[in-house]
Motif scaffolding. Sequence first.
Motif, PDB file in Angstrom:
ATOM      1  N   ASN A 147      41.377  32.725  42.423  1.00 24.79           N
ATOM      2  CA  ASN A 147      42.323  33.082  43.479  1.00 24.79           C
ATOM      3  C   ASN A 147      41.727  33.986  44.551  1.00 24.79           C
ATOM      4  O   ASN A 147      42.450  34.471  45.417  1.00 24.79           O
ATOM      5  CB  ASN A 147      43.557  33.769  42.875  1.00 24.79           C
ATOM      6  CG  ASN A 147      44.411  32.830  42.049  1.00 24.79           C
ATOM      7  OD1 ASN A 147      43.914  31.883  41.475  1.00 24.79           O
ATOM      8  ND2 ASN A 147      45.686  33.103  41.971  1.00 24.79           N
ATOM      9  N   HIS A 148      40.415  34.234  44.456  1.00 25.85           N
ATOM     10  CA  HIS A 148      39.713  35.097  45.423  1.00 25.85           C
ATOM     11  C   HIS A 148      40.416  36.453  45.540  1.00 25.85           C
ATOM     12  O   HIS A 148      40.749  36.894  46.646  1.00 25.85           O
ATOM     13  CB  HIS A 148      39.597  34.411  46.794  1.00 25.85           C
ATOM     14  CG  HIS A 148      39.108  33.003  46.697  1.00 25.85           C
ATOM     15  ND1 HIS A 148      37.823  32.687  46.316  1.00 25.85           N
ATOM     16  CD2 HIS A 148      39.725  31.812  46.895  1.00 25.85           C
ATOM     17  CE1 HIS A 148      37.680  31.377  46.292  1.00 25.85           C
ATOM     18  NE2 HIS A 148      38.818  30.824  46.646  1.00 25.85           N
ATOM     19  N   LEU A 149      40.635  37.089  44.394  1.00 28.02           N
ATOM     20  CA  LEU A 149      41.330  38.377  44.355  1.00 28.02           C
ATOM     21  C   LEU A 149      40.361  39.511  44.074  1.00 28.02           C
ATOM     22  O   LEU A 149      39.302  39.299  43.489  1.00 28.02           O
ATOM     23  CB  LEU A 149      42.392  38.375  43.237  1.00 28.02           C
ATOM     24  CG  LEU A 149      43.497  37.330  43.313  1.00 28.02           C
ATOM     25  CD1 LEU A 149      44.358  37.381  42.051  1.00 28.02           C
ATOM     26  CD2 LEU A 149      44.361  37.543  44.544  1.00 28.02           C
ATOM     27  N   THR A 150      40.756  40.707  44.468  1.00 24.62           N
ATOM     28  CA  THR A 150      39.998  41.892  44.049  1.00 24.62           C
ATOM     29  C   THR A 150      40.340  42.143  42.580  1.00 24.62           C
ATOM     30  O   THR A 150      41.321  41.598  42.055  1.00 24.62           O
ATOM     31  CB  THR A 150      40.412  43.139  44.865  1.00 24.62           C
ATOM     32  OG1 THR A 150      41.785  43.449  44.539  1.00 24.62           O
ATOM     33  CG2 THR A 150      40.265  42.920  46.363  1.00 24.62           C
ATOM     34  N   ARG A 151      39.546  42.989  41.949  1.00 26.04           N
ATOM     35  CA  ARG A 151      39.826  43.304  40.539  1.00 26.04           C
ATOM     36  C   ARG A 151      41.220  43.915  40.384  1.00 26.04           C
ATOM     37  O   ARG A 151      41.961  43.582  39.455  1.00 26.04           O
ATOM     38  CB  ARG A 151      38.746  44.243  39.991  1.00 26.04           C
ATOM     39  CG  ARG A 151      38.897  44.483  38.501  1.00 26.04           C
ATOM     40  CD  ARG A 151      37.759  45.336  37.941  1.00 26.04           C
ATOM     41  NE  ARG A 151      37.942  45.484  36.521  1.00 26.04           N
ATOM     42  CZ  ARG A 151      37.546  44.615  35.602  1.00 26.04           C
ATOM     43  NH1 ARG A 151      36.910  43.519  35.948  1.00 26.04           N
ATOM     44  NH2 ARG A 151      37.769  44.837  34.317  1.00 26.04           N
TER      45      ARG A 151
END
Length: 196
Positions: A147-151
């Motif tokens: 999902n191309h998310l940050t941690r």
Amino acid sequence: MYTIGLTGGIASGKSTVSAMLRKLGAYIIDADEIARKIVMPNEPAWHDIVAHFGNEILLPDGRINREVLGQKIFKDKAERQCLEKITHPYIENEVQKSIAHAKSIGEQVVVLDVPLLFEVGWGKMVDRIWVVYVEKEVQLSRLMDRNHLTRQQAQERVDAQMSLDEKVKQADVVINNNLDIEHARMQVAAAWRKID
């Protein structure tokens, strides 16, 4: 008719296991698919969601912007519960219709693919519960990649669900999906052979 409740956590590989079960001959009822259908523009659930969250969650074509809505509900538990209160009755109604349809056409094995199976209390609707399990680090890593998310964003989404460790405690079958797809496939095939 034998029913399996298939659940897991976000990015645990539940959809992959669901696809394997479909290939083995199961009739799949996908709650996520139903959830997407009931929030299409001008559906009753869509009206209820827009009435609560406002027009700022809409894309120019009237569809709900899942990313904007997701940011609202993953940061605020009360808002997430409100969304669930709106959507779950519509989803359950469609699930019940799908189960009745499967029965009417003589399906032998029906899989309810439901991410929040325990959270919404649908465990009692099925004969057996299968949980797709991954360790938290694997889950976070897959979710960030997918999902191309940050941690932190990934952590918020994982924390919004019941922990996989808790789900495993209530499972009849656990599919360990920490390794490769072949490892998961072997476990699914073995569990499928044991269906009575």
